[in-house]
Design a protein around this motif. Structure first.
Motif, PDB file in Angstrom:
ATOM      1  N   CYS A 410       1.055  -1.073  -0.102  1.00 62.30           N
ATOM      2  CA  CYS A 410      -0.075   0.267   0.180  1.00 62.30           C
ATOM      3  C   CYS A 410       0.634   1.022  -0.100  1.00 62.30           C
ATOM      4  CB  CYS A 410      -0.649  -0.167   0.829  1.00 62.30           C
ATOM      5  SG  CYS A 410      -0.064  -0.307   3.063  1.00 62.30           S
ATOM      6  N   SER A 411       1.776   1.063   1.036  1.00 55.05           N
ATOM      7  CA  SER A 411       2.350   2.730   1.030  1.00 55.05           C
ATOM      8  C   SER A 411       3.233   2.392  -0.530  1.00 55.05           C
ATOM      9  CB  SER A 411       3.848   2.321   2.153  1.00 55.05           C
ATOM     10  OG  SER A 411       3.082   2.598   3.119  1.00 55.05           O
ATOM     11  N   PHE A 412       3.921   1.688  -1.163  1.00 58.98           N
ATOM     12  CA  PHE A 412       4.784   1.612  -2.232  1.00 58.98           C
ATOM     13  C   PHE A 412       3.800   2.584  -3.528  1.00 58.98           C
ATOM     14  CE2 PHE A 412       5.764  -0.570  -6.583  1.00 58.98           C
ATOM     15  CZ  PHE A 412       6.806  -0.446  -6.268  1.00 58.98           C
ATOM     16  N   VAL A 413       2.543   2.078  -3.375  1.00 61.76           N
ATOM     17  CA  VAL A 413       2.781   2.208  -4.820  1.00 61.76           C
ATOM     18  C   VAL A 413       1.461   4.096  -4.464  1.00 61.76           C
ATOM     19  CG1 VAL A 413       1.729   0.586  -5.810  1.00 61.76           C
ATOM     20  CG2 VAL A 413       0.040   1.328  -4.314  1.00 61.76           C
ATOM     21  N   CYS A 414       1.237   4.290  -2.962  1.00 61.23           N
ATOM     22  CA  CYS A 414       0.781   5.179  -2.836  1.00 61.23           C
ATOM     23  C   CYS A 414       1.016   6.634  -2.796  1.00 61.23           C
ATOM     24  CB  CYS A 414       0.852   5.969  -1.189  1.00 61.23           C
ATOM     25  SG  CYS A 414      -0.615   6.999  -0.603  1.00 61.23           S
ATOM     26  N   PRO A 415      -0.069   7.801  -4.018  1.00 64.50           N
ATOM     27  CA  PRO A 415       0.497   8.749  -4.531  1.00 64.50           C
ATOM     28  C   PRO A 415       0.608   9.827  -3.428  1.00 64.50           C
ATOM     29  CG  PRO A 415      -1.543   7.919  -5.537  1.00 64.50           C
ATOM     30  CD  PRO A 415      -0.926   6.800  -4.293  1.00 64.50           C
ATOM     31  N   ALA A 416       0.462   9.745  -2.755  1.00 63.32           N
ATOM     32  CA  ALA A 416       0.052  11.048  -1.502  1.00 63.32           C
ATOM     33  C   ALA A 416       1.237  10.546  -0.828  1.00 63.32           C
ATOM     34  CB  ALA A 416      -0.784  10.837  -1.243  1.00 63.32           C
ATOM     35  N   LYS A 417       2.003   9.216  -0.747  1.00 62.08           N
ATOM     36  CA  LYS A 417       2.874   8.994  -0.201  1.00 62.08           C
ATOM     37  C   LYS A 417       3.029   9.447   1.363  1.00 62.08           C
ATOM     38  CE  LYS A 417       5.368   9.006  -3.662  1.00 62.08           C
ATOM     39  NZ  LYS A 417       5.651   8.362  -4.516  1.00 62.08           N
ATOM     40  N   ARG A 418       2.157   8.797   1.446  1.00 63.14           N
ATOM     41  CA  ARG A 418       1.146   8.373   3.265  1.00 63.14           C
ATOM     42  C   ARG A 418       1.787   6.972   3.658  1.00 63.14           C
ATOM     43  NH1 ARG A 418      -4.971   7.975   4.044  1.00 63.14           N
ATOM     44  NH2 ARG A 418      -4.046   8.414   5.352  1.00 63.14           N
ATOM     45  N   ASN A 419       2.091   7.523   5.285  1.00 63.85           N
ATOM     46  CA  ASN A 419       2.973   6.252   5.615  1.00 63.85           C
ATOM     47  C   ASN A 419       2.022   4.853   6.133  1.00 63.85           C
ATOM     48  OD1 ASN A 419       5.129   7.141   5.940  1.00 63.85           O
ATOM     49  ND2 ASN A 419       4.671   8.300   7.259  1.00 63.85           N
ATOM     50  N   LEU A 420       1.335   4.659   5.554  1.00 60.93           N
ATOM     51  CA  LEU A 420       0.056   3.397   5.286  1.00 60.93           C
ATOM     52  C   LEU A 420       0.526   2.093   5.977  1.00 60.93           C
ATOM     53  CD1 LEU A 420      -1.360   3.678   1.583  1.00 60.93           C
ATOM     54  CD2 LEU A 420      -2.033   4.569   3.878  1.00 60.93           C
ATOM     55  N   ALA A 421       1.319   1.670   5.657  1.00 65.63           N
ATOM     56  CA  ALA A 421       2.141   0.175   5.910  1.00 65.63           C
ATOM     57  C   ALA A 421       2.489   0.482   8.169  1.00 65.63           C
ATOM     58  CB  ALA A 421       4.227   0.016   4.975  1.00 65.63           C
ATOM     59  N   GLN A 422       3.092   1.142   8.427  1.00 59.88           N
ATOM     60  CA  GLN A 422       4.052   1.595   9.526  1.00 59.88           C
ATOM     61  C   GLN A 422       1.878   2.010  10.032  1.00 59.88           C
ATOM     62  OE1 GLN A 422       4.569   3.103   6.937  1.00 59.88           O
ATOM     63  NE2 GLN A 422       7.085   3.302   7.027  1.00 59.88           N
ATOM     64  N   SER A 423       1.348   2.281  10.121  1.00 63.08           N
ATOM     65  CA  SER A 423       0.217   2.640  10.597  1.00 63.08           C
ATOM     66  C   SER A 423      -0.337   1.435  10.736  1.00 63.08           C
ATOM     67  CB  SER A 423      -0.722   3.898  10.238  1.00 63.08           C
ATOM     68  OG  SER A 423      -0.062   5.087  10.102  1.00 63.08           O
ATOM     69  N   MET A 424      -0.438   0.581  10.253  1.00 56.10           N
ATOM     70  CA  MET A 424      -1.291  -0.840  10.081  1.00 56.10           C
ATOM     71  C   MET A 424      -0.707  -1.469  10.814  1.00 56.10           C
ATOM     72  SD  MET A 424      -3.309  -0.744   7.386  1.00 56.10           S
ATOM     73  CE  MET A 424      -3.533  -2.095   6.208  1.00 56.10           C
ATOM     74  N   LYS A 425       0.836  -1.341  10.700  1.00 52.73           N
ATOM     75  CA  LYS A 425       1.432  -1.701  11.479  1.00 52.73           C
ATOM     76  C   LYS A 425       1.068  -1.919  13.332  1.00 52.73           C
ATOM     77  CE  LYS A 425       6.369  -4.103  12.409  1.00 52.73           C
ATOM     78  NZ  LYS A 425       7.346  -4.356  11.764  1.00 52.73           N
ATOM     79  N   THR A 426       1.640  -0.770  13.223  1.00 53.20           N
ATOM     80  CA  THR A 426       1.062  -0.459  14.305  1.00 53.20           C
ATOM     81  C   THR A 426      -0.087  -0.898  15.051  1.00 53.20           C
ATOM     82  OG1 THR A 426       1.949   1.731  14.626  1.00 53.20           O
ATOM     83  CG2 THR A 426       0.697   1.400  16.060  1.00 53.20           C
ATOM     84  N   GLY A 427      -1.779  -0.352  14.073  1.00 51.30           N
ATOM     85  CA  GLY A 427      -2.706  -1.195  14.487  1.00 51.30           C
ATOM     86  C   GLY A 427      -2.942  -2.336  15.001  1.00 51.30           C
TER      87      GLY A 427
END
Length: 438
Positions: A410-427
């Motif tokens: 998810c983080s790899f493809v995000c054009p907004a460069k959001r830290n999706l994977a890090q947040s998901m991992k924490t959750g």
């Protein structure tokens, strides 16, 4: 030919060209070795040596601290210098056995009972005694994985030869150089589960390795090779099980619940060495690579070897890297020092001249849906990441956030460069912790 695969996933530049043609060479540590007592999932091992003790290569220095734990063995001969907290590649300080290396590498005597005289319990005991854990990165004790509640329900032993994480080439080199050891190890595991068949999954960007392994298993009714589509995370446990068997598991299930056991290439080879040679786990193949490394290489490395020594063995840095990583670029951990030991789960040291991630400035979600399209678990990372960031873990769980496999697609493809994977991992970590409390 139809390729085995799964839904979702991404296609990052694989970076294999740096080290794929570098044969495995043995590296013997020059300095002290540091053996953290927690090199695996589960309880830390308990030291059975003291400061001042003399040890040999392959001598047990720490015993498993519980059922889900693993023994630890010295990788050098020398003197126990200290038992104290030391930094690991993951950035945590862990109580560790420090051994002053005498440079002589005198070995303890390895003994193995003749295989044809070993029962299933004998084989399992040998694997447990050898301290084998999953060498693909997870570090789950292998003897636990090979002792499911219902052994008769196991139908497939799946060998993960995908090595889908970019840059890492250690398993590929094992397949190219010693595939017969893999087959020998797989047959040992299959003998433990007579009703099971073996599947060796290899991505189709490794056609030479596929050809070698197929030639070895030709005519073998128990073992087949599944040619996998080259896609990340093809080697993730759930993705691999689905691609090769069509079966699905979730966060509340184990592969055994789907009749499967999954181990990676290096782990299966370690099983062969433990059972037939009596050799405990004290070394593994490590890839040292990236565009900042002068001579990207694959080394057979003794556990506890200082990572800085491995960098020097690979010619050192071309230029000072902006980013260094333990593992691959998708799931690895960024490092802030190279003064750490190579542990059982240390598969790769990666050095980049540029830190492209640091240059990215996250912006607001543009609701493009790309993260949803690539998620192998069909989740909604954009929404789940917001819930995790706001500590709304009950809602995170209701939207199946615990099903995240932390692949980073998810983080790899995000054009907004959001830290999706890090947040998901924490959750996910918080949800699983809450489940354990309940």
């Amino acid at each position: 030919m139809a390729l085995f695969t799964f839904s979702g996933g991404v296609h990052p530049a694989d970076g294999k060209e740096f080290a794929k043609n570098s044969p495995i060479t043995e590296y013997l540590p020059k300095g002290d070795v540091v053996l953290p007592l927690g090199q695996h999932i589960g309880a830390p091992a308990q030291p059975i040596v003291s400061k001042g003790d003399q040890v040999l290569v392959g001598q047990k220095v720490a015993e498993a601290g519980g059922f889900v734990s693993a023994n630890i063995f010295s990788s050098v001969s020398g003197t126990v210098k200290a038992i104290e907290p030391r930094m690991t590649p993951a950035g945590a300080k862990v109580n560790s056995i420090v051994i002053e290396n005498d440079g002589e590498f005198k070995e303890a005597a390895f003994e193995a009972k003749p295989y044809d005289q070993m029962s299933k319990d004998d084989v399992l005991a040998a694997i447990k005694e050898a301290g084998i854990v999953g060498l693909g990165g997870a570090g789950f004790p292998t003897h636990v994985k090979l002792a499911p509640k219902d052994p008769d329900a196991i139908e497939y032993i799946i060998v993960n030869g995908a090595e889908c994480e970019p840059y890492i080439t250690g398993d590929y080199r094992i397949l190219m150089e010693t595939p017969e050891l893999l087959i020998e190890g797989l047959n040992i595991v299959l003998d433990m589960f007579p009703k099971a068949k073996g599947i060796i999954g290899i991505e189709d960007n490794k056609k030479d390795a596929i050809a070698k392994v197929e030639a070895l298993v030709k005519g073998d009714a128990r073992i087949s090779v599944a040619t996998l589509k080259t896609k990340y995370p093809q080697g993730a446990e759930r993705s691999l099980i689905y691609a090769t068997t069509g079966r699905s598991i979730n966060s509340s299930m184990l592969p055994a619940d789907a009749g499967c056991i999954v181990d990676n290439v290096a782990t299966i080879v370690a099983i062969k060495e433990a059972v037939k040679d009596g050799k405990p786990l004290y070394e593994r193949v490590v890839t040292v690579t990236g565009d900042a490394i002068k001579n990207p290489s694959n080394f057979k490395v003794r556990t506890g070897t200082n990572v800085q020594e491995l960098i020097e063995a690979a010619g050192g840095f071309k230029t000072q890297p902006e980013k260094i990583i333990s593992g691959g670029p998708m799931m690895g951990m960024a490092m802030f020092t190279t003064d750490v030991p190579a542990v059982k789960t240390f598969s790769c040291f990666l050095a980049f001249t540029k830190d492209e991630v640091a240059a990215n400035q996250p912006s607001n979600c543009i609701r493009c849906g790309r993260c949803v399209s690539v998620c192998p678990q069909k989740l909604m990372p954009a929404k789940l990441s917001v819930l995790a960031d706001h500590n709304q873990f009950d809602e995170f769980e209701k939207l199946y956030g615990a099903e995240c496999v932390e692949c980073g697609s998810c983080s790899f493809v995000c054009p907004a460069k959001r830290n999706l994977a890090q947040s998901m991992k924490t959750g996910r970590k918080q949800v699983l912790a809450n489940r354990r409390k309940k």
